[in-house]
Each structure stands twice: as C-alpha cells, then as structure tokens.
Motif scaffolding. Structure first.
Motif, PDB file in Angstrom:
ATOM      1  N   ALA A 162      33.390  36.785  59.754  1.00 51.21           N
ATOM      2  CA  ALA A 162      32.690  37.358  60.902  1.00 51.21           C
ATOM      3  C   ALA A 162      33.571  38.371  61.628  1.00 51.21           C
ATOM      4  O   ALA A 162      33.098  39.427  62.054  1.00 51.21           O
ATOM      5  N   THR A 163      34.861  38.063  61.774  1.00 54.66           N
ATOM      6  CA  THR A 163      35.790  38.991  62.427  1.00 54.66           C
ATOM      7  C   THR A 163      35.946  40.265  61.598  1.00 54.66           C
ATOM      8  O   THR A 163      35.985  41.376  62.134  1.00 54.66           O
ATOM      9  N   TYR A 164      36.026  40.095  60.284  1.00 57.71           N
ATOM     10  CA  TYR A 164      36.132  41.261  59.405  1.00 57.71           C
ATOM     11  C   TYR A 164      34.906  42.164  59.536  1.00 57.71           C
ATOM     12  O   TYR A 164      35.026  43.387  59.675  1.00 57.71           O
ATOM     13  N   LYS A 165      33.707  41.563  59.493  1.00 58.28           N
ATOM     14  CA  LYS A 165      32.489  42.346  59.568  1.00 58.28           C
ATOM     15  C   LYS A 165      32.376  43.093  60.897  1.00 58.28           C
ATOM     16  O   LYS A 165      31.892  44.221  60.951  1.00 58.28           O
ATOM     17  N   ALA A 166      32.851  42.454  61.974  1.00 60.20           N
ATOM     18  CA  ALA A 166      32.767  43.086  63.291  1.00 60.20           C
ATOM     19  C   ALA A 166      33.737  44.256  63.427  1.00 60.20           C
ATOM     20  O   ALA A 166      33.577  45.097  64.314  1.00 60.20           O
ATOM     21  N   ASN A 167      34.752  44.327  62.545  1.00 65.71           N
ATOM     22  CA  ASN A 167      35.765  45.392  62.626  1.00 65.71           C
ATOM     23  C   ASN A 167      35.911  46.120  61.286  1.00 65.71           C
ATOM     24  O   ASN A 167      36.965  46.691  61.002  1.00 65.71           O
ATOM     25  N   ASP A 172      38.989  48.981  57.345  1.00 66.16           N
ATOM     26  CA  ASP A 172      39.066  49.788  56.123  1.00 66.16           C
ATOM     27  C   ASP A 172      39.980  50.994  56.320  1.00 66.16           C
ATOM     28  O   ASP A 172      40.759  51.355  55.431  1.00 66.16           O
ATOM     29  N   ASP A 173      39.883  51.625  57.484  1.00 66.83           N
ATOM     30  CA  ASP A 173      40.765  52.760  57.776  1.00 66.83           C
ATOM     31  C   ASP A 173      42.225  52.320  57.794  1.00 66.83           C
ATOM     32  O   ASP A 173      43.102  53.021  57.276  1.00 66.83           O
ATOM     33  N   PHE A 174      42.471  51.170  58.395  1.00 64.32           N
ATOM     34  CA  PHE A 174      43.844  50.655  58.449  1.00 64.32           C
ATOM     35  C   PHE A 174      44.373  50.381  57.043  1.00 64.32           C
ATOM     36  O   PHE A 174      45.505  50.740  56.713  1.00 64.32           O
ATOM     37  N   ARG A 175      43.572  49.750  56.204  1.00 57.39           N
ATOM     38  CA  ARG A 175      44.049  49.384  54.859  1.00 57.39           C
ATOM     39  C   ARG A 175      44.313  50.611  54.003  1.00 57.39           C
ATOM     40  O   ARG A 175      45.170  50.581  53.117  1.00 57.39           O
ATOM     41  N   TRP A 186      42.466  40.993  54.055  1.00 56.25           N
ATOM     42  CA  TRP A 186      41.155  40.528  53.637  1.00 56.25           C
ATOM     43  C   TRP A 186      40.887  39.248  54.406  1.00 56.25           C
ATOM     44  O   TRP A 186      41.823  38.561  54.830  1.00 56.25           O
ATOM     45  N   TYR A 187      39.626  38.902  54.598  1.00 57.00           N
ATOM     46  CA  TYR A 187      39.358  37.681  55.365  1.00 57.00           C
ATOM     47  C   TYR A 187      39.697  36.438  54.536  1.00 57.00           C
ATOM     48  O   TYR A 187      39.575  36.404  53.321  1.00 57.00           O
ATOM     49  N   ASP A 188      40.177  35.429  55.263  1.00 55.69           N
ATOM     50  CA  ASP A 188      40.564  34.145  54.684  1.00 55.69           C
ATOM     51  C   ASP A 188      41.635  34.301  53.614  1.00 55.69           C
ATOM     52  O   ASP A 188      41.571  33.698  52.538  1.00 55.69           O
ATOM     53  N   ALA A 189      42.645  35.105  53.902  1.00 54.99           N
ATOM     54  CA  ALA A 189      43.744  35.326  52.969  1.00 54.99           C
ATOM     55  C   ALA A 189      45.026  34.685  53.499  1.00 54.99           C
ATOM     56  O   ALA A 189      45.165  34.420  54.696  1.00 54.99           O
TER      57      ALA A 189
END
Length: 229
Positions: A162-167, A172-175, A186-189
């Motif tokens: 949920a946090t990933y989807k909200a940001n 993606d720009d950061f990565r 990545w989420y849950d990593a």
C-alpha cells in the motif's frame, strides 16, 4: 341402563387412545448431555459480525525523532560507515563520484515513509580478491559499525504494498536515479534502515544484501519534525 354405561366406557377408551397417540408424535428432547439438548432448542447464532467487533485497520505510526538518543560520537570520514576487512565499495577509489550534494531519497521508519533532502551517498559492496562474499558477515559488521556511532536500527524490512502504491511515481524515479539501491526499495523486501541522531542533523543509512553483493545508502539531512500530539 347397562347399555348406556357400556357406551360411555367405550367412548372414554377411544378418547384416551387418541390422546396417547398425540403425545407419542411430539418431538422428544435428545437424550444424554443436557447441554446438547439445550443447544438443539436454541436458535442458530447470527453470522453477521457487529460493526463494533470488527478489527480496525492498522494505522501508520508517525516517526518521532525524539525517541532516538542524541549521539555525539566522532564520525569517520564520509560516508561514515566502515566496511569489514575483505569488502569494499565498487567505487572505493573514487567515493566522491558516488555522492550527491543534494538529493531527495525515501527512508522507511517501520511505520512511515520519510523523504529526506540532503547529501546522499550510494554504492554497491563487493568482496575483495581472495575473499568469498558472506551476506551474514557484511550485515553483522555494518550493523556493529553503525551502532558504534550511536545509530539505531529502525526496521529490517521495507514498506508494504500500500505504501509503495501511494508513492509509486516518486519511488520509480528514485530507483532509476539510485539504481544500486533498487533491491532495497521493492515492497516487503529485506532492507535494514538505521538512523543516527545528531544534535543538528539526522543521518539515515539503508543497507541491503543478496548472497553475492550488497548495497549501502547514506543520507544526511535536517532533523525531521516531531509528530503533533
């Protein structure tokens, strides 16, 4: 007279027989355990759960920098984290090229995603010649090096979906810009996040490692504002 009495006796016998048949056809309570009999007579429980009994969804907790003790321990040269013997940064001969004087990067506190603006270093970690890479060894030594500077580990996992989807766009720009840190975002990593609280700034450190290579990011910026109560 005798015929009348005989007729009345026969009528009474017929009424008695009918009454016994009616009693025999009624449902008898189940024998045995009284509790079972009581349950059989009780109405079935409702399947709908009352709204008041429904568990509330977890709410992300705001990060409070005041919960972290201030460290005044001397800091080594930038990027502050010394690697164990046998390991080195990819750009060990040119660490300055892996630093940006001003960048914006995310850090996960375990309950809140903070965006830090300030000086940022990031690079991969490799084993030196003749040394076999050990994920456990690097992680343990990085943790000890950071804690020796007064750092505190906030979390060992990355954010949720949920946090990933909200940001997603900002992430993606950061990565793309900090490609060496992709696996930590990545989420849950698996990813360790630390903070060193200084009197005038906060130093955030993110460490991630696979089985044959690791990555480290150090971000130095202003102290985050304390949550309002």
């Amino acid at each position: 007279m005798s015929k009348t009495l005989l007729s009345l006796a026969m009528t009474a016998a017929l009424l008695t027989g009918c009454k016994q048949k009616q009693e025999d056809t009624s449902v008898a309570p189940p024998a045995g355990n009284p509790a079972v009999a009581a349950d059989a007579a009780s109405p079935a429980p409702a399947t709908d759960v009352p709204a008041a009994a429904t568990a509330a969804a977890p709410v992300a907790s705001s990060f409070d920098i005041n919960a972290i003790p201030v460290s005044d321990k001397p800091l080594p040269a930038w990027p502050y984290v010394a690697l164990p013997a046998g390991y080195e940064f990819d750009y060990a001969d040119d660490l300055a090229s892996r630093s940006k004087d001003l960048a914006r990067v995310p850090v996960w506190t375990g309950g809140q995603l903070l965006w830090v603006e300030g000086k940022v270093f990031s690079d991969e970690i490799d084993n030196s010649d003749g040394k076999t890479y050990s994920r456990f060894e690097v992680r343990k030594n990085v943790q000890q090096a950071i804690e020796a500077l007064g750092g505190v580990r906030l979390t060992e996992r990355s954010f949720d979906e949920a946090t990933y989807k909200a940001n997603e766009k900002a992430m993606d720009d950061f990565r793309q810009e900090f490609s060496r840190m992709q696996n930590a975002y990545w989420y849950d990593a698996d990813a360790d996040t630390y903070v060193i609280r200084r009197a005038d700034k906060a130093i955030w450190i993110v460490f991630q490692s696979g089985n044959d290579q690791g990555a480290l990011m150090v971000a130095e910026g202003p102290l985050p504002a304390a949550p309002k109560h």
